[in-house]
Design a protein around this motif. Structure first.
Motif: not given
Length: 375
Positions: A278-281, A283-291, A300-301, A317-319
């Protein structure tokens, strides 16, 4: 044609002879001893010599004899069945990797002695108690394996009152009604907290399984005791009821606080993995928004994550998730062996601790910022 017919008939007769079940009388006739002596030897009862037992068992193997457990149970008043009636939520068993491995170990041990396992999951302790009473009344099982001891638990005393031989996985039983085997994880919470402290974590959340269970209360107490010595900035202790969805919700809620936890300890592997996903999803969405900005939050966060159960989920799992490793299958085998000793009338120790767990450190507690207390 006539010769072929005779050969076919002869083969049919031979097959019929081979398919007839070898009896104790056949073994007795072969050795020239009584059926009683054969029965005593087969069942390892006193009254015959070690040499006779050896000869009987060798002859039984040679003749292809196998026990008829229904008749064996009838003759000895045994059912050759062990009862297991854990009280969990509807999906509490199927999502519990530790329990599945534990039951596999029980099966492995019992099957060697010709016993079967009667698995009767219950939705509540009230239902489990009714099951125990029914088993005792109908003489349905020879013994019971008990799990998930809780404060004021009436089950050990009840099983003793019902005359059902039983052992406890966990404990120890405060009333000392039944023998127990528990995993020696008294210092495991301390090991986890030492690891997180060395990484600089000061705000730690523990999402435990059920506040009524002995081992959960023991872990909470260990966390609070460690906090007195280490003076964390803040600790959170939350009851999930072993509900994975509840664990995810609590994780997301806590991370919305002004100073959220920098490390989470989860009771189960499924809860840890679901929260991580849930947390990774997010954060990844946030990363895509600020690509275009080049800012990358994942992984890392992420807060540090530790599971009190280890499994292939934690490894893949990753991590990958830092977890407490116990050999659940071996534990099940040892608990079943203890009950078999009780059924055989052997003297057993009241309460013993075994299988000290190990903390397997993985990526989920390695990917940290330089100063986690400012996260």
């Amino acid at each position: 044609m006539a010769g072929a017919g005779k050969r076919a008939a002869a083969k049919a007769v031979e097959h019929s002879k081979q398919s007839q079940r070898v009896s104790l009388k056949d073994i007795a006739d072969e050795l020239g001893i009584s059926q009683t002596a054969v029965s005593f030897a087969i069942n390892d009862r006193p009254g015959v010599s070690a040499e006779t037992k050896r000869r009987v068992k060798e002859t039984a193997a040679k003749l292809g004899w196998s026990p008829v457990y229904a008749a064996q149970a009838l003759g000895s008043s045994r059912t050759m069945t062990i009862g297991f009636a854990p009280a969990r939520a509807a999906n509490g068993i199927q999502n519990d990797n530790f329990m599945m491995q534990f039951m596999a170990g029980i099966h492995q041990s019992l099957s060697r002695k010709g016993y079967g396992l009667l698995f009767r999951p219950c939705s509540s302790d009230k239902e489990a108690i009714a099951v125990y009473r029914d088993w005792a009344r109908r003489k349905r099982v020879d013994g019971v394996i008990l799990v998930d001891l809780y404060a004021g638990d009436p089950r050990p005393a009840l099983l003793t009152e019902l005359g059902l031989p039983s052992v406890l996985a966990g404990g120890p039983d405060p009333s000392n009604s039944i023998p127990s085997l528990s995993i020696d994880d008294s210092a495991t919470m301390g090991t986890i907290l030492e690891h997180l402290s060395l990484l600089g974590h000061k705000r730690i959340a523990y999402l435990y399984g059920d506040k009524s269970l002995d081992y959960c209360r023991s872990r909470v107490a260990s966390l609070q005791e460690f906090d007195k010595k280490s003076h964390f900035s803040q600790i959170w202790v939350e009851d999930t009821g072993f509900d994975t969805g509840r664990g995810v919700e609590l994780t997301q809620k806590l991370l919305l606080e002004d100073k959220p936890p920098t490390a989470f300890i989860y009771e189960t592997d499924s809860m840890a993995a679901a929260s991580l996903r849930a947390l990774s999803t997010v954060m990844l969405a946030s990363d895509m928004m600020s690509w275009d900005s080049g800012i990358r939050r994942f992984p890392y966060d992420l807060p540090a994550i530790v599971s009190f159960e280890d499994s292939v989920i934690c490894e893949t799992s990753f991590p990958s998730i830092t977890a407490v490793h116990r050999d659940a299958s071996l534990y099940g085998t040892k608990v079943a062996n203890l009950l078999l000793k009780v059924l055989a009338g052997e003297s057993v120790a009241g309460n013993r601790k075994i299988l000290t767990p190990k903390l397997i450190v993985r990526e989920s507690t390695r990917m940290i910022l330089p100063n986690v207390d400012t996260m």
